[in-house]
Structures are given as structure tokens and as C-alpha cells.
Design a protein around this motif. Sequence first.
Motif, short mmCIF file in Angstrom:
data_model
loop_
_atom_site.label_atom_id
_atom_site.label_comp_id
_atom_site.label_asym_id
_atom_site.label_seq_id
_atom_site.Cartn_x
_atom_site.Cartn_y
_atom_site.Cartn_z
N THR A 247 0.80 -1.21 0.00
CA THR A 247 0.00 0.00 0.00
C THR A 247 0.83 1.27 0.00
OG1 THR A 247 -1.86 -1.08 1.10
CG2 THR A 247 -1.74 1.31 1.28
N ASP A 248 1.84 1.32 0.84
CA ASP A 248 2.63 2.54 1.00
C ASP A 248 3.89 2.56 0.16
OD1 ASP A 248 0.79 3.48 2.91
OD2 ASP A 248 1.80 2.38 4.51
N ALA A 249 4.02 1.63 -0.76
CA ALA A 249 5.29 1.50 -1.50
C ALA A 249 5.26 2.15 -2.88
CB ALA A 249 5.65 0.02 -1.65
N ASP A 250 4.12 2.70 -3.31
CA ASP A 250 4.01 3.29 -4.65
C ASP A 250 4.45 2.30 -5.71
OD1 ASP A 250 3.45 5.20 -6.57
OD2 ASP A 250 5.45 6.08 -6.51
N VAL A 251 3.94 1.08 -5.57
CA VAL A 251 4.29 -0.01 -6.50
C VAL A 251 3.01 -0.62 -7.05
CG1 VAL A 251 5.33 -2.30 -6.66
CG2 VAL A 251 6.47 -0.53 -5.35
N GLN A 252 2.99 -0.84 -8.34
CA GLN A 252 1.84 -1.47 -8.98
C GLN A 252 1.94 -2.99 -8.86
OE1 GLN A 252 -0.69 0.26 -10.43
NE2 GLN A 252 -1.82 -1.62 -10.83
N LEU A 253 0.83 -3.65 -8.51
CA LEU A 253 0.80 -5.10 -8.42
C LEU A 253 0.20 -5.68 -9.68
CD1 LEU A 253 1.19 -7.72 -6.78
CD2 LEU A 253 -1.11 -7.36 -5.85
N MET A 254 0.93 -6.58 -10.33
CA MET A 254 0.46 -7.25 -11.54
C MET A 254 0.20 -8.72 -11.22
SD MET A 254 3.31 -5.76 -14.17
CE MET A 254 2.87 -7.03 -15.35
N LEU A 255 -0.97 -9.21 -11.61
CA LEU A 255 -1.31 -10.61 -11.43
C LEU A 255 -1.05 -11.36 -12.73
CD1 LEU A 255 -2.56 -13.01 -9.92
CD2 LEU A 255 -4.81 -12.20 -10.70
N THR A 256 -0.28 -12.44 -12.64
CA THR A 256 0.05 -13.23 -13.83
C THR A 256 -0.19 -14.70 -13.56
OG1 THR A 256 1.79 -11.63 -14.42
CG2 THR A 256 1.87 -13.78 -15.49
N LEU A 257 -1.01 -15.34 -14.39
CA LEU A 257 -1.22 -16.78 -14.30
C LEU A 257 -0.33 -17.45 -15.35
CD1 LEU A 257 -5.10 -16.99 -13.90
CD2 LEU A 257 -3.36 -16.85 -12.13
N VAL A 258 0.53 -18.35 -14.91
CA VAL A 258 1.45 -19.04 -15.81
C VAL A 258 1.03 -20.51 -15.87
CG1 VAL A 258 3.83 -19.76 -16.16
CG2 VAL A 258 3.35 -17.45 -15.35
N ARG A 259 0.56 -20.94 -17.04
CA ARG A 259 0.00 -22.28 -17.14
C ARG A 259 0.72 -23.18 -18.12
NH1 ARG A 259 -5.08 -18.68 -18.06
NH2 ARG A 259 -3.29 -17.68 -19.02
N THR A 260 1.56 -22.61 -18.97
CA THR A 260 2.26 -23.41 -19.99
C THR A 260 3.73 -23.03 -20.02
OG1 THR A 260 1.93 -21.81 -21.78
CG2 THR A 260 0.16 -23.40 -21.39
N GLY A 261 4.53 -23.88 -20.64
CA GLY A 261 5.94 -23.57 -20.79
C GLY A 261 6.17 -22.30 -21.58
N GLU A 262 5.35 -22.07 -22.60
CA GLU A 262 5.49 -20.85 -23.40
C GLU A 262 5.22 -19.61 -22.56
OE1 GLU A 262 3.50 -18.74 -27.36
OE2 GLU A 262 2.96 -20.80 -26.79
N GLU A 263 4.17 -19.66 -21.74
CA GLU A 263 3.87 -18.52 -20.87
C GLU A 263 4.98 -18.30 -19.85
OE1 GLU A 263 -1.02 -18.66 -20.90
OE2 GLU A 263 0.07 -19.60 -19.26
N ARG A 264 5.57 -19.39 -19.38
CA ARG A 264 6.66 -19.28 -18.40
C ARG A 264 7.85 -18.55 -19.01
NH1 ARG A 264 7.19 -24.30 -17.73
NH2 ARG A 264 5.81 -24.54 -15.92
N HIS A 265 8.26 -18.98 -20.19
CA HIS A 265 9.43 -18.36 -20.84
C HIS A 265 9.14 -16.90 -21.21
CE1 HIS A 265 12.24 -21.71 -21.12
NE2 HIS A 265 11.19 -22.50 -21.32
N ARG A 266 7.92 -16.63 -21.65
CA ARG A 266 7.57 -15.26 -22.02
C ARG A 266 7.61 -14.35 -20.80
NH1 ARG A 266 3.37 -16.38 -25.02
NH2 ARG A 266 1.77 -16.14 -23.41
N PHE A 267 7.14 -14.86 -19.67
CA PHE A 267 7.16 -14.03 -18.47
C PHE A 267 8.60 -13.77 -18.00
CE2 PHE A 267 7.49 -13.59 -13.87
CZ PHE A 267 6.78 -12.40 -13.72
N VAL A 268 9.44 -14.80 -18.03
CA VAL A 268 10.84 -14.61 -17.60
C VAL A 268 11.53 -13.57 -18.49
CG1 VAL A 268 13.10 -15.72 -17.38
CG2 VAL A 268 11.05 -16.89 -16.55
N GLN A 269 11.29 -13.62 -19.79
CA GLN A 269 11.87 -12.62 -20.69
C GLN A 269 11.38 -11.22 -20.32
OE1 GLN A 269 10.73 -14.05 -24.56
NE2 GLN A 269 12.43 -15.52 -24.69
#
Length: 341
Positions: A99-121
Amino acid sequence: MVAKRHAGVPTLEEVAALAGVGRGTVSRVINDAPGVRDSTRSLVQRAIAELGYVPDRAARALAGSRAGAVALVVPEPTRRFFTEPFFSDIVHGVGAGLTDADVQLMLTLVRTGEERHRFVQYARAGGVDGVLLVSAHDGEPLPDMLAEAGVPTVLCGRRDGAESMSYVDSDNTGGARAAVGHLAGHGRRAVATITGPLDMYAARCRLRGYQEAVDEAFGGADPSWVACGDFTEESGRRAAGELLARHPRLDAVFAASDVMAAGALHTLRAAGRRVPDDVAVVGFDDSPIARHTDPRLTSVRQPVEEMGRAMARVLLEAVGDRGAARRQVVLGTELVRRASA
């Protein structure tokens, strides 16, 4: 200082002109950089407020090498994320911690190997400052991939007993031991358990706590009193049916989640077993489900929201100091007694 209302989007230059300072001074104030006198900082802040200027987050990221965002990553099916109270409580706790950190929270669901690699990149390229990873199963490569990419990461729970990364966890073994000890202490002698998915360390710890308590109370744990679930209600129904078929005279069930316990209550009722008269039932989590079953569910409370807040604190420390030592936090659990046991 007289406010000058602007028809369009106020710019950094207009803030500087209204405050009577240079553009660089405004930038330093926005990024909370040192070297600005308090009186000058106040002038700039007043100009920002009067013009309604909103700092461009991308420009701030370039100036401070920060994205101003962290990702909450859940490598689980979408259905499970939106149906299990555990996840909403974690999100609530993390949000409170940021709350006090001035940081945006992003929710990401990773369900496949492709999504995993894309998120790491994406994370490696600076899209987020850090990652909060929830519900990692055995063999999940994402934590190690993020570590190799140099992205600060905090786990909710552990992958095993030798976890090397920062994490926040609860005392799963102790909580399960307390639950089964409670059942044995109230005269139950035929105590079964429904486990979570055993490719998750938390589920194995809850099974270990059951086994330790049964060993202590009855001198040994028979594997036939154990049925495997996967933290879903349907698996609780199915596992309770298996246990009744094997041991018709069972008089207690410890389920490794409230959701599975709710499924077990349904099966027991359908089989004509009264709870708690014939069979006592204890769950784990102390989620809202525990307060709305019939009868209300005795459950092991793990402080899920506090886990989320602690994860946020640990991650912010790691983002602020990349050389900080790893933090490994284990929070206590508590048995909450209700009508089902």
C-alpha cells in the motif's frame, strides 16, 4: 503561487515554470532524489498538486532503473485460482503490504511452458522489479529461471525442505499435528486423512504432521487410512468415499484444506454419517468456507493474509538492496475449534 489550470495534460516543463525552477529539479523531486532544498521541494510539490501533474511512470523507470511494479505469479489453472479462498487472501495481504510502496501489483497466471518463458523474458527486460511466486509444485522451473535472470523473487511456501530462495511459509507440519492430536484427545480412534497434491511440499508436510500425531497417539500410521486429493472440493468428496469404503467405521477425518473438508462433509452426509456425532472433521486454512459449512468446520488457521504482507515486505527489501541476504520466514498456525470436531 497562483494555479494555472491547463486544458490538456500538464507537462514537466509547466511544473518547472510554475515552481520557478529547472526541469531537472522537478525530475529530482519526483524521483525523491537527494540534493534538493526542502523549500524548493515544497514549491515543486505545490506546483504538481495545483496543475494536477501525474508523473509518467515509464520516464520514472528510466530515471531510477525501476519498473515501479511487482508481479504476483500463480502457476495454477485459472479455475483453481478463482475458486479457492487461499489465493484471494494472499492477493489481499500482498496488496496491503504494498500500500505505502508506490508499487503497482500485476497478477500473472502461468499455465504453460510458453507462458513461463515469455514471463521470464519480460521480467529480465525490466518489466517488473520483483516477483512473488505462489503455489509452486515440485519440478517447477520458474523460481530457478528467475534467479538466473537476476530477478528478486519471494516464494509463498517452499518447494522442499532445502529451499534456497527467500520464502514465507506457515507451520504446516505443526498445524496438522495439532489437528490430529485434537481428534485423538477427544476420543477419536479411527482417524483418516485426505492429503493435498503430494508434489507440493505443503501437502507433504501436512501428511507428515498427521503421521507423527497418529504415531504418537496410536503407535503407528497405516497407509490405508490415507487418501490423496488435490485441494479441490471434488477430490475431497472422492477421497472421503474411498476412505469410507476401506474403513466403514472411521470416526474422524483430517482434510489438508477446508475446500476438501467441505467435499468430505458432502460425502459423509450422503452416506448417512452425522458430523460430528459419527465422524468428526477438521480442515486446514480457516478460510471463509469453514464458517459457512454445516456444521461449521474446525480448522487449522494459517495466517494467509499475513503471509501475503510478509512476502511483500521481504520482496521490497530485496528490490531495495540486491545484495540483501535471503529471508526465510515461517509463521505459526492455530487450531480454531468449531462444531465439526
